[in-house]
Motif scaffolding. Sequence first.
Motif, mmCIF file in Angstrom:
data_model
loop_
_atom_site.group_PDB
_atom_site.id
_atom_site.type_symbol
_atom_site.label_atom_id
_atom_site.label_comp_id
_atom_site.label_asym_id
_atom_site.label_seq_id
_atom_site.Cartn_x
_atom_site.Cartn_y
_atom_site.Cartn_z
ATOM 1 N N TYR A 80 0.864 -1.445 -0.261
ATOM 2 C CA TYR A 80 0.178 0.342 0.089
ATOM 3 C C TYR A 80 1.110 1.439 0.150
ATOM 4 N N ILE A 81 2.126 1.288 0.760
ATOM 5 C CA ILE A 81 3.000 1.749 1.520
ATOM 6 C C ILE A 81 3.427 2.641 -0.896
ATOM 7 N N HIS A 82 4.045 1.809 -1.055
ATOM 8 C CA HIS A 82 4.872 2.156 -2.216
ATOM 9 C C HIS A 82 3.972 2.258 -3.037
ATOM 10 N N LYS A 83 2.967 1.642 -2.950
ATOM 11 C CA LYS A 83 2.621 1.347 -4.699
ATOM 12 C C LYS A 83 1.055 2.317 -4.836
ATOM 13 N N GLU A 84 0.725 2.505 -3.677
ATOM 14 C CA GLU A 84 -0.427 3.564 -3.466
ATOM 15 C C GLU A 84 0.055 4.588 -3.098
ATOM 16 N N MET B 180 2.816 6.114 -1.950
ATOM 17 C CA MET B 180 3.616 6.837 -2.686
ATOM 18 C C MET B 180 3.360 7.467 -4.257
ATOM 19 N N PRO B 181 2.762 6.546 -4.780
ATOM 20 C CA PRO B 181 2.861 7.053 -6.525
ATOM 21 C C PRO B 181 1.411 8.685 -6.123
ATOM 22 N N ALA B 182 0.216 8.465 -5.775
ATOM 23 C CA ALA B 182 -0.457 9.481 -5.128
ATOM 24 C C ALA B 182 0.080 10.681 -4.139
ATOM 25 N N SER B 183 1.042 10.413 -4.000
ATOM 26 C CA SER B 183 1.711 11.798 -2.496
ATOM 27 C C SER B 183 2.703 12.681 -3.280
ATOM 28 N N GLU B 184 3.137 13.698 -3.210
ATOM 29 C CA GLU B 184 3.623 14.480 -3.229
ATOM 30 C C GLU B 184 4.892 14.125 -3.247
ATOM 31 N N TYR B 185 5.696 12.422 -2.180
ATOM 32 C CA TYR B 185 7.224 12.717 -2.306
ATOM 33 C C TYR B 185 7.332 11.159 -2.409
ATOM 34 N N GLN B 186 8.499 11.221 -2.199
ATOM 35 C CA GLN B 186 9.191 10.099 -3.054
ATOM 36 C C GLN B 186 10.014 9.838 -1.677
ATOM 37 N N LEU B 187 10.184 8.392 -2.346
ATOM 38 C CA LEU B 187 11.589 7.377 -1.205
ATOM 39 C C LEU B 187 12.735 8.143 -0.871
ATOM 40 N N ASP B 188 12.871 8.394 0.539
ATOM 41 C CA ASP B 188 14.495 8.614 0.646
ATOM 42 C C ASP B 188 15.943 7.665 0.863
#
Length: 93
Positions: A46-50, A52-60
């Motif tokens: 959920y975090i990485h496939k839903e 994160m892509p729908a947010s204004e953020y990217q994985l650091d």
Amino acid sequence: MKWAAVEVKSFGKEPLEMDTYTMKGGLYAKFLHQGPAIIFHETLEYIHKEWMPASEYQLDDREHFERLDEHYNPANPNAVEEVWIPIKRGTDL
């Protein structure tokens, strides 16, 4: 790499066989995983496939971590884990 850590207020009284470590800090997204550890992958998906892509953020590229209370039991269907994911704003790239 996986490791276990304990939050402390100061260094200096840790056993000799333990190393100290200070996290880099920064922006984190905090999620709650509720349920047994065997379905933890659903929370990560959920975090990485839903989310994160729908947010204004990217994985650091910093530490991911989880916080578990002293009564945590990975088989308990009511178990709760805090999941901390390092993020950066898309404009910080």
